[in-house]
Write a protein that holds these residues in place. Structure first.
Motif, short mmCIF file in Angstrom:
data_model
loop_
_atom_site.label_atom_id
_atom_site.label_comp_id
_atom_site.label_asym_id
_atom_site.label_seq_id
_atom_site.Cartn_x
_atom_site.Cartn_y
_atom_site.Cartn_z
N PHE A 66 56.61 40.09 11.39
CA PHE A 66 56.78 40.03 9.94
C PHE A 66 55.44 39.60 9.36
O PHE A 66 54.84 38.64 9.84
CB PHE A 66 57.86 39.01 9.55
N TYR A 231 64.53 38.64 6.29
CA TYR A 231 63.94 39.89 6.77
C TYR A 231 64.58 40.30 8.10
O TYR A 231 64.98 41.45 8.29
CB TYR A 231 62.43 39.74 6.94
N LEU A 242 59.00 45.63 3.45
CA LEU A 242 59.74 44.91 2.41
C LEU A 242 60.02 45.82 1.22
O LEU A 242 61.04 45.65 0.54
CB LEU A 242 58.96 43.67 1.99
#
Length: 247
Positions: A66, A231, A242
């Motif tokens: 991420f 997420y 995203l």
């Protein structure tokens, strides 16, 4: 089971796995919740999208990073003198830019034309005397603007911050065409059934330390911690940007 309680328990399991740094069988995971005897009926339903289920349970964050590779992300927050754009003023701006393994942070107080009220000073911990020596908004935005370029903006309650940020940039002849993801929207999808989705409520559910003051950089870091969890809840082994998640 109350949704908030369920998410707290699941987060404790994720924290145990992060501490171990390796997959664990269900009985060892059960220890994180103080369980004895058969744990599968309790632990199994808690395994949300963050977890890789199996005889040993792992975390998807160990498989893919991420943010998504190739998507620069900027988390941003403002502190203001009030809630009315056009009348209230920005007194602090902070952001964190994530791009690959690179992380850049920016934070600055902003000198307003009038000192904030005692209520705002108490809420933020920012004293009027500190703001007297702060740079003007135009100077702060000129420093921050290059860090926004090419990035997805992630903002908690984005419409509020943008109602201050966009007019200020436009007044300098600068546009803000970045894609914007509101972390409240992501949290509502990942953490269904909660009564509130403010940062304090989400911090309680994800067992983050309570806020003492509303400061921009601390709130950016808190938003990042929330978005990191949701997420992986939402991607659940299928990594996406995203921008895709926020649609």
């Amino acid at each position: 089971m109350d949704p908030a309680f369920r998410f707290r328990l699941a987060t404790r399991l994720a924290r145990r796995l992060r501490a171990e740094g390796r997959p664990l069988p269900l009985p060892l995971l059960g220890e994180a919740l103080g369980l004895r005897g058969p744990v599968a009926p309790v632990v199994g339903p808690l395994l949300d999208g963050r977890f890789i289920p199996g005889e040993e349970v792992g975390l998807w964050e160990w498989r893919y990073p991420f943010p998504h590779p190739g998507e620069p992300v900027v988390l941003l927050d403002l502190e203001t003198t009030g809630l009315a754009p056009g009348m209230s003023e920005i007194i602090e701006l902070a952001l964190v830019r994530l791009e690959g393994k690179e992380r850049r942070a920016f934070q600055s107080l902003v000198r307003p034309s009038r000192p904030p009220s005692p209520f705002v000073q108490n809420l933020t911990g920012i004293k009027a005397s500190e703001l007297e020596e702060a740079p003007p908004l135009e100077e702060v935005l000129a420093q921050a603007y290059p860090l926004l370029q090419g990035a997805t903006l992630v903002i908690h309650n984005a419409s509020f911050d943008l109602s201050f940020l966009r007019p200020a940039l436009e007044g300098m002849g600068l546009g803000l065409a970045n894609p914007v993801v509101d972390s409240i929207r992501l949290a509502k999808r990942a953490l269904r059934g909660l009564r509130r989705y403010g940062l304090d409520a989400l911090s309680a559910v994800l067992e983050l330390p309570p806020r003492r003051e509303h400061r921009a950089l601390a709130d950016v870091e808190r938003t990042l911690a929330v978005v990191y969890e949701v997420y992986y809840m939402l991607t659940s082994g299928s990594p996406r940007s995203l921008v895709e998640l926020g649609r």
